[in-house]
Structures are given as C-alpha cells and as structure tokens.
Design an enzyme around this catalytic site. Structure first.
Site, PDB file in Angstrom:
ATOM      1  N   HIS A 156       0.822  -1.220   0.000  1.00  0.00           N
ATOM      2  CA  HIS A 156       0.000   0.000   0.000  1.00  0.00           C
ATOM      3  C   HIS A 156       0.849   1.259   0.000  1.00  0.00           C
ATOM      4  O   HIS A 156       0.338   2.339  -0.283  1.00  0.00           O
ATOM      5  CB  HIS A 156      -0.914   0.004   1.228  1.00  0.00           C
ATOM      6  N   ASP A 363       3.395   9.454  -0.499  1.00  0.00           N
ATOM      7  CA  ASP A 363       2.211   8.653  -0.183  1.00  0.00           C
ATOM      8  C   ASP A 363       2.063   7.578  -1.253  1.00  0.00           C
ATOM      9  O   ASP A 363       2.222   7.874  -2.446  1.00  0.00           O
ATOM     10  CB  ASP A 363       0.958   9.553  -0.197  1.00  0.00           C
TER      11      ASP A 363
END
Ligand code: GDG
Length: 458
Positions: A156, A363
């Site tokens: 992720h 991110d």
C-alpha cells in the site's frame, strides 16, 4: 472458485448489523463475500500470553480469524521494525529510521508466528492475499510451513530506491522474501520500477517484461492503484448536507472560503509544511485575510511513537502561532482538530470546501484526495491542491500539482485554486471524477485477484 484468505496486520470485525466504516475494509469484505473465505490478522489488542492464539468469528458468511499481539510483539514487530524502520524508509525519511536488531528479530518471529497459526486453519485450496509492509516475510514463512497456495502481496505504501533500501540492515533477506509470492502488486508504475531495479541490482534477479526470476522463484508484478467506492461516498456527501453539524459548519463560515484537509496525523502527510503554506498565503496575499479559513482534521495515529507525539505538539504550536498573529475578535483562520470524525462528517467538510489541500511528502496512493473529488457537488465543485509525490498524482490530472516541500509554491496553488473560474473548476473536476470512477475499489480487488489466479496458471 478457490476460497480467499486475506491477511493484514489489523482486522476489524464488523459489528453485527452495522456497516463497516473504512472503504478499504468494505472492499476486502466484498472480495471475501464473493469468493467465500477468511480474514486473518491482529485484533488490535495486547495480551500477556507468550504465544497468542487466534479466535474465529463468523459474520455475513466470512470467517474472521484474529489474534492479539503480546507486548513484545507489539513493541518490536509493530511499533519497532514496521513503524520505525519500514514506514520511514519506504517513505524516503531516513532521518526517522530507528533500527534495533531486536526489533528486526521479533518482526520475523511474529511473521513466523502468524504463519504457523494461519497454516493450521488452511485447507490447502485457497488463494492467499497478504497486505502491506508489516507482513512482507509472511509468504516465505507460509511456504516453509509447506503451503503451495497461490499467494499475492499488495504494497500500500511506496517502494524506496535501492540506495535507501540498503540502509536497512538485513535488506537482502527482506527483498528476497518478496519472491515467495506469485504476484506482487504496487500502487504506481514508479514503485514497480524501483522494486525491479532494487531486485536486479541487489539480488541479481532477472527481468522479462513484468516477471522477475530469482533462484527457482518466478514473481509476476502488476500495478493496481487503490480506489474508493465512488457511489457510496457521493451519496454520503449529498446526505451530509441534511446533517445538523454540517449545516452549522456552513453557517459558521460567514462567507469565508474554506480550505480543508483531513489526514492521519503522520509525518509523511506534510502537515507542518501545509500550515506554513497557509501562513504564507495570509502573509503574501493580504486580500485573503478575514476571507478564508483553513480546517485541518488530523486523526490521532501511532501516538506511542515519539515522532508522532512531537509532530502533534509542533502542529498545535504552528496553528496557535498563526491564529495568535492573524486572528481577529470575529475571525480565527486555522481550525486544527486533533480527533477522528465519522466518515459522513468528513464528506460534509469536503463538500463545503472551496479547496481540498492534500500535500503528503510521500504517499503510496492517498485516498483523501479521491474522497474530496467524490464529495464535490459537480455543479459547483471545489478545486484540489495535490502533492506531486502522492501516488494519486499519476491519476488526477485535474488537480493543481505542487511540490509538498515548497510552502511558497503551495500558497501560490492555493491562490490559483481560490481564484479558479467556475468553468475551469467544472472541467478539472469532471476529469478527476472520471479517473476516480475508472479505477474504483471494486476494480482494484477484482484485477488483483484475476491476475493472481492467472499468475499461477500461466
Ligand atoms: C495507506 C497508504 C494508501 C482520515 N481522517 C479520518 C478518516 N480518515 C480516512 C480518510 C482515508 C483514510 O483515513 C486515509 O487513507 P490514505 O490513503 O490517505 O492514507 P493511509 O492511512 O496512510 O493509507 C496510502 C492507503 O493505504 C490505501 O492503499 O492510499 O498511500 O499510506 O480514507 O478518509 N476517517 C474517519 N475519520 C477521520 O477523522 N472516519
């Protein structure tokens, strides 16, 4: 169709009769409901047992097998190696890494413990899907227990460059352990490429298209950008307008334009730089004084780690400084809120905002910016200021992309967003909504599981 086994560090068992809060959890539950199967992982509790045992709960046809961590596992596997070594390094923050050999040992031991407990629950005819950086060596540990099941891993968070990876003592073993899986999924093409580069350079793996070979293992690689459940979030955002709290929020704006952000309180999210950018906006563009408000929700996270507590104090001090300097008796420019809200309230906040401000320093994907897009009223949408270092920047061409380390550049983008003509806002929003729809949450898990089935049969 084979049963599906999802493994993630943290598992929340849905309460009977209540819908699950997180979008990602809902998506994995849909995948499990479609295939039938089990979700295995930590239940969030800390116990005194030396060898915690799983308990099983059935909900809506899905088995949740969850176990507590003991204090040593929690401190070393979870807080230590996962969140003080892997999280900072994978977010390119070498300065925040705190390596301790004991943490690494317990990280591997906890993965082995999970593998032993999980193996005892498997029939041998499942697809296994492991999630995220806490569990990288789980596949290898399961293979050692004799599992031949098709196994996929989804990362992720971003994958770091080979140079940064090499700062982690034992990085070769960590990298080699990815090769126990059949399919490895990334958020962006860039993450896939940095992984290949590291595997070739550090391990001498051989590449042919999106397949890597190392020893006798063959690893297929793919890109699966995580999305959101667009329809549900749009409905929630529309519905939020009927809620008292959201009505009060709108009334309290007093004609000011609203800039909104909502993130986990984490140093990767660039919250300090964001506060500085807002301060520059007020200093460099005095016309916004008394005409703009910045609301930042920072939901508490990993507060047992010193860096996170330090960040909380830093943000409180920055917000206090801006408010002390710029506020008036009837205008307070920064609303900094250190708590977690229900998702509908966040959707209401986003819908009421003229600008979404999402500027992580790094991110993997970032779902907040996609949620902001879904929450807008397409007849009069807000503009999005987005970090070019978020995975989502690859998809959201309609956003104003900024370097999150440059508060002056963020202030310029805020000015551009606040001045943006209606037609341009509508065009940019339509393009972002189309892209968020195209890569939604259902497509994410379906593509991954289709490819996992294919990776082992081809
Ligand atoms: C990791 C990767 C990747 C935030 N405040 C509240 C709240 N949130 C919700 C947001 C969003 C979620 O938390 C955060 O998701 P992000 O994607 O922004 O970031 P991470 O938590 O770091 O997630 C990331 C993601 O995994 C998925 O693959 O995109 O890159 O780091 O949904 O809305 N939710 C509620 N109250 C809050 O106050 N209910």
């Amino acid at each position: 169709m084979k049963d599906l086994v999802v493994v993630s560090n943290r598992v929340s068992i849905p309460e009977a009769g209540r819908s699950q809060a997180g979008g990602l959890a809902m998506a994995l539950n849909s995948a499990l409901a479609r295939h039938g199967g089990m979700w295995f992982g930590w239940n969030g509790e800390i116990c005194h047992d030396t060898s915690p045992q799983p308990t099983q709960t059935r909900r809506n046809g899905i088995t949740y097998a969850t176990l507590p961590l003991n204090a040593e596992q929690h401190d070393n596997y979870y807080l230590g190696f996962s969140n003080e070594v892997l999280w900072p390094i994978f977010h390119f923050n070498l300065g925040a890494m705190k390596f301790q050999r004991r943490h690494a040992q317990v990280y591997y031991a906890t993965n082995l413990h999970f593998a032993e407990k999980l193996s005892a629950l498997l029939t041998g005819d499942e697809l296994i899907w492991v999630h995220d950086y806490h569990l990288i060596p789980l596949g290898e540990a399961l293979r050692r227990q004799g599992s031949h099941a098709p196994m996929g891993f989804f990362l992720h968070i971003p994958f770091p460059s080979a140079e940064l990876l090499r700062c982690i003592p034992g990085h070769r073993d960590l990298l080699a352990s990815f090769f126990a899986y059949d399919l490895l999924g990334f958020q962006t093409p860039q993450d896939l490429e940095t992984f290949c580069h590291a595997a070739i350079r550090i391990l001498g793996a051989k590449r042919s298209d999106n397949v890597l070979r190392y020893g006798d293992r063959r690893l297929k690689l793919g890109i699966y950008p995580v999305g959101i459940d667009v329809d549900t979030l749009q409905r929630e955002a529309q519905h939020s307008e009927t809620k008292q709290a959201v009505r009060q929020l709108r009334a309290s704006l007093g004609g000011c334009a609203l800039i909104a952000g909502a993130d986990r309180l984490d140093y990767s999210k660039g919250l300090g730089e964001r506060m500085l950018a807002f301060e520059h906006l007020l200093d460099d563009y005095p016309r916004y004084r008394r005409h703009v408000l910045y609301t930042q929700v920072a939901s508490p996270s990993r507060s047992a780690i010193t860096e996170y507590d330090d960040l909380r104090q830093q943000l409180e001090s920055q917000a206090g400084h801006i408010n002390g300097l710029h506020s008036d008796l009837d205008w307070v420019p920064v609303h900094y809120i250190n708590k977690t809200y229900p998702r509908t309230a966040l959707m209401g906040l986003f819908r009421a905002a003229q600008v979404g401000l999402v500027t992580p320093l790094r991110d993997g994907m970032n779902l907040v910016c996609k949620e902001f897009v879904a929450a807008q009223d397409s007849r009069d949408p807000g503009a999005l200021v987005l970090s070019e270092l978020a995975g989502a920047a690859h998809e959201l061409e309609g956003a104003l992309l900024v370097n999150p380390y440059d508060p002056h550049a963020i202030a310029e983008a805020l000015d551009q967003a606040l001045q943006m003509p209606h037609e341009e806002r509508c065009q940019r929003h339509a393009s972002m909504l189309a892209s968020v729809r195209c890569n939604d949450l259902t497509r994410w898990w379906q593509r991954f599981l289709d490819d996992l089935g294919y990776a082992v049969s081809s």
